[in-house]
Design a protein around this motif. Sequence first.
Motif, mmCIF file in Angstrom:
data_model
loop_
_atom_site.group_PDB
_atom_site.id
_atom_site.type_symbol
_atom_site.label_atom_id
_atom_site.label_comp_id
_atom_site.label_asym_id
_atom_site.label_seq_id
_atom_site.Cartn_x
_atom_site.Cartn_y
_atom_site.Cartn_z
ATOM 1 N N ARG A 76 32.877 38.116 38.858
ATOM 2 C CA ARG A 76 32.869 37.982 40.319
ATOM 3 C C ARG A 76 34.231 37.565 40.880
ATOM 4 N NH1 ARG A 76 28.600 33.601 41.669
ATOM 5 N NH2 ARG A 76 27.517 34.417 39.853
ATOM 6 N N LEU A 92 36.518 40.028 42.726
ATOM 7 C CA LEU A 92 36.182 40.510 44.062
ATOM 8 C C LEU A 92 36.576 39.526 45.156
ATOM 9 C CD1 LEU A 92 32.665 42.119 43.461
ATOM 10 C CD2 LEU A 92 34.933 43.098 43.156
ATOM 11 N N VAL A 128 26.892 40.902 40.995
ATOM 12 C CA VAL A 128 27.963 41.475 40.172
ATOM 13 C C VAL A 128 27.837 41.006 38.729
ATOM 14 C CG1 VAL A 128 30.447 41.384 39.746
ATOM 15 C CG2 VAL A 128 29.595 41.855 42.046
ATOM 16 N N PHE A 182 27.498 49.338 37.037
ATOM 17 C CA PHE A 182 28.737 48.586 36.837
ATOM 18 C C PHE A 182 29.968 49.444 37.068
ATOM 19 C CE2 PHE A 182 32.037 46.282 34.510
ATOM 20 C CZ PHE A 182 31.902 45.048 35.146
ATOM 21 N N VAL A 240 31.069 48.621 40.416
ATOM 22 C CA VAL A 240 31.729 47.310 40.413
ATOM 23 C C VAL A 240 33.157 47.439 39.911
ATOM 24 C CG1 VAL A 240 31.680 44.983 39.432
ATOM 25 C CG2 VAL A 240 29.545 46.083 40.122
#
Length: 541
Positions: free
Chosen positions: A192, A195, A211, A502, A505
């Motif tokens: 995380r 981000l 996430v 993912f 992500v």
Amino acid sequence: MTVLSDRDDRRDDHRAEQAERATDGRGGTVNHVVLIGSAAIILLIAVWGIVAPTHAGDTIGVVVGWVSEGLGWYYILLATAFLVFVVFVAASKYGRITLGPPESKPDYGLFTWGAMLFAAGIGIDLMFFSVSEPVTQYLDPPEGAPETLQAARESVVWALFHYGITGWAMYALMGMTLGYFAFRRGLPLAIRSALYPLIGKRVHGRAGHAVDIAAALGTVFGIATSLGIGVVQLNFGLNFLFGVPQGTAAQIGLIALAVLMATVSAVSGVDKGIKRLSQINVVLALGLMTYILVVGDPVYLLNGLVLNIGDYLSNFSNLTLNTFAYDRPTEWLNSWTLFFWAWWIAWAPFVGLFLAKISRGRTIRQFVAATLIIPFLFTAMFLSVFGNSALKLVRDGNAEFGRNAVDAPEAGFYTLLAQYPGITFSAGLATVVGLLFYVTSADSGALVLSNLTSRLPTPTSESKPWLRVFWSIVIGLLTLGMLIVGGVTTLQNATIVMGLPFSVVMLLIMWGLYKALSSEKPGEARFLSDTPKEEALSSRR
């Protein structure tokens, strides 16, 4: 401009102090939202596979068909974009940035670092595919006539491509991103954190939990695929050596043994467990490869190695963007390129976090260069030596060996060894190497998953031992469940599906890293020593 403002630091000092008091010196606290969310989903899927294997297998097959038909181009384009990005960052001015304060030194020497890097990123599947893939691509290529000189040249190149720098670029992206934000920006060593430049403090809330759950799910399925392949491979090896029956009972025993060994290693930590196993593993794998090189046809194999690397480099651009748009071999893509790219994506959070943890003090350029080059050189040698040895047998007329390597890939490696003198020695060594590959993947995975589901006081902290034990068991249960559903094929299909969330992500992570790097000014740095509280801010949010 910095990732975290001074105002944010002052406002959150009190919360950080509370968080630090809530952690213990051994491993911080458990992130119950991520732990319960990810573990519940994984256990439900494992139980589903064990209780209703036919339904589970059919459902996974339908979903993977949709992903393959509609998003195959996406996986191929995405893998290329990751490689271009990490090479750009390493070659640019950002490559000089250290993953930590400028005065920091690497924690591990080059050999130890490279051994851990390789052993964590490659599992027993390298042995599984080093024989089966070249033979399969020779006998049943995606395009062109089979069993030709051209098919022989392309067969090993396909294996090098699937295990080459494209996949390692995904590890490099995750590793340098997590290392940068943890050791240079003072954020937690968690997915995380990458981000933060995009969504700010919301990484500490639901968005961050989502996430990390996506990362945990992808990681578990990626590891389970390797372990499932490993169980099948080792089961055949034990049958080959000692007559141990092949089947579910033996595979359950192997999973239990691997979970036990992985637990002991993971609880021992990086320095005592994973470091030593990785070093031993690389030395023994090199020894096995050298043995086949010497007792085989060394001149032929060395010529093959040089030719394979040359073909790989000269055809790389054609390989990397080949979607087979005009004559699409859907089944081949699902079994090979799409599966491998999804598999690399699924492993990326796991390997990336582990690599970041052991790479403090390296520059981004050093990190990317080592991650792309060191493992690839070893992998290229391994695949070329065993792949060309297998191809030589098939092209010399041993059709039974070739068909066996395609239909029962777990048998290919040991059957190849049986063609050379000293089979008891080589097969025994192969079993030990395979077991160590298996354990180093499992223990690294358990360690990283426990970190993903914890709130750690510092980036170098390790999670609680019981949490590592828990994840070792969960990985074992999922592996067993997917093997019962449909064996290796189901594990491959599940990886293609679970790697998809993912992958989105990872796109955001790439954007977040570039935004953070762009904000750096000459001479500017925000180190852990400057922001000692920042890494704990997520503990109570």
